[in-house]
Scaffold this motif. Structure first.
Motif, mmCIF file in Angstrom:
data_model
loop_
_atom_site.group_PDB
_atom_site.id
_atom_site.type_symbol
_atom_site.label_atom_id
_atom_site.label_comp_id
_atom_site.label_asym_id
_atom_site.label_seq_id
_atom_site.Cartn_x
_atom_site.Cartn_y
_atom_site.Cartn_z
ATOM 1 N N UNK A 42 -9.633 -3.301 -44.683
ATOM 2 C CA UNK A 42 -8.196 -2.974 -45.379
ATOM 3 C C UNK A 42 -8.462 -2.841 -46.806
ATOM 4 N N UNK A 43 -9.677 -3.119 -47.170
ATOM 5 C CA UNK A 43 -9.686 -3.624 -48.769
ATOM 6 C C UNK A 43 -9.438 -2.519 -49.590
ATOM 7 N N UNK A 44 -9.607 -1.160 -49.078
ATOM 8 C CA UNK A 44 -9.380 -0.138 -50.160
ATOM 9 C C UNK A 44 -7.659 0.315 -50.240
ATOM 10 N N UNK A 45 -7.063 -0.413 -49.688
ATOM 11 C CA UNK A 45 -5.541 -0.059 -49.453
ATOM 12 C C UNK A 45 -4.615 -0.892 -50.426
ATOM 13 N N UNK B 51 -4.200 -2.034 -57.674
ATOM 14 C CA UNK B 51 -3.065 -2.320 -58.742
ATOM 15 C C UNK B 51 -1.893 -1.389 -58.664
ATOM 16 N N UNK B 52 -0.683 -2.177 -59.174
ATOM 17 C CA UNK B 52 0.446 -1.391 -59.341
ATOM 18 C C UNK B 52 1.286 -1.018 -58.017
ATOM 19 N N UNK B 53 0.609 -1.496 -56.912
ATOM 20 C CA UNK B 53 1.636 -1.103 -55.631
ATOM 21 C C UNK B 53 2.399 -2.111 -55.490
ATOM 22 N N UNK B 54 3.313 -1.801 -54.447
ATOM 23 C CA UNK B 54 4.162 -2.746 -54.104
ATOM 24 C C UNK B 54 4.140 -3.059 -52.369
ATOM 25 N N UNK C 183 -6.279 -11.004 -46.396
ATOM 26 C CA UNK C 183 -6.192 -9.464 -46.885
ATOM 27 C C UNK C 183 -5.757 -9.760 -48.467
ATOM 28 N N UNK C 184 -4.566 -10.412 -48.493
ATOM 29 C CA UNK C 184 -3.807 -10.403 -49.883
ATOM 30 C C UNK C 184 -4.918 -11.443 -50.708
ATOM 31 N N UNK C 185 -5.420 -12.422 -50.066
ATOM 32 C CA UNK C 185 -6.000 -13.419 -51.131
ATOM 33 C C UNK C 185 -7.253 -12.799 -51.515
#
Length: 300
Positions: free
Chosen positions: A122-125, A128-131, A144-146
């Motif tokens: 999932x890393x490439x998804x 920066x700047x996305x929501x 994934x988030x951490x």
């Protein structure tokens, strides 16, 4: 046998499971269950294969009674039994038991690696700047988030009432060093906020044969709203959450898939047409590929 007629090993195994579940450092009920079944293998006094099988199945029955609302527990136990049943049999039961113990450890080690593989897939998804919007308490999503805790993106978290999962997620992320922006919203504000969202990222209790996902109640609502706004929905789930279950109606999830005498609405079913991609330790694929992945896992 103890005084209520249950083999002591099974009761010891249930106690072992409860101790593991109280250890917050361990990653979830599935791995606790696999560890517990390996505990049975390590402590069995069985002298023939069917005695060992009875002990394992008896333990699984008691674990499901102890945690009746966990779909993940049932899936992981099914995978465990399938995996060890592939072990080559021999005339000498001591050899069989040694082989089965080895298979149990191999599976346990494999499952311990699942979340790291999903994080990589999932890393490439995460950019920066996305929501991102998330709903429900998923440790794989938190992982994934951490893995991008220093990346400057925004996370919108639903409250997840009546269980307040949102507050738990935010607390966990902050305690583990998350530096990205986090906003907690009430569940009814999802449609209002969806126009800001680049994608929805959710976990799953179970991925079923249809390619749909069973998850915390409210997930289906979010998927419907996301589809209206053309926002992709991504589901992150380990291979031990794959099931050949086939829910037809929403009621099937809470009345058929789990022991739910209170009839509380714990989960809902998001059909495959609402899901864009599935992030698994096996690969990244569309919902239509789940049936093929089940065949690879279980055969036939």
């Amino acid at each position: 046998m103890n005084k209520v007629g249950e083999p002591q090993l099974i009761l010891d195994a249930v106690s072992h499971m409860k101790q593991l579940m109280n250890d917050k450092t361990l990653p979830g009920i599935a791995l606790c269950a696999v560890d517990t079944l390996n505990f049975v293998l390590d402590n069995t006094k069985a002298t023939v294969h069917h005695e060992l099988s009875d002990e394992l199945r008896g333990t699984i029955t008691h674990l499901i009674k102890a945690y009746p609302s966990s779909l993940t527990l049932k899936c992981s136990c099914d995978l465990y039994m399938h995996f060890i049943n592939q072990t080559t049999l021999a005339n000498d039961f001591s050899v069989v038991l040694s082989n089965i113990r080895h298979s149990g450890r191999v599976l346990q080690n494999r499952l311990h690696q699942c979340r790291d593989k999903i994080v990589d897939n999932c890393s490439s998804f995460i950019r920066p700047s996305i929501t991102i919007l998330t709903h429900g308490l998923s440790m794989v999503v938190c992982g994934i988030l951490l893995s991008h805790k220093d990346t400057q993106f925004k996370l919108i978290v639903t409250e997840g009432r009546p269980y307040n999962y949102g507050e738990e997620i935010i607390k966990y992320l902050k305690e583990n060093g998350a530096k990205f922006e986090v906003e907690l919203i009430c569940d009814t504000a999802v449609a209002y906020k969806m126009k800001e969202v680049d994608f929805v990222l959710i976990g799953s209790q179970v991925l079923v044969k249809t390619g749909g996902s069973v998850n915390s109640v409210g997930t289906y609502n979010i998927a419907i709203i996301a589809k209206h706004f053309n926002v992709p929905v991504y589901v992150a789930a380990e291979c031990f959450k794959f099931s050949d279950s086939y829910p037809i109606e929403q009621e099937d999830v809470n009345l058929t898939l789990i022991d739910n005498p209170t009839k509380k609405i714990l989960y809902d079913y998001t059909p495959p047409e609402m899901i864009s991609l599935i992030f698994s330790d096996l690969s990244v694929f569309t919902p239509s590929a789940v049936a093929d992945e089940l065949i690879k896992l279980f055969g036939g």
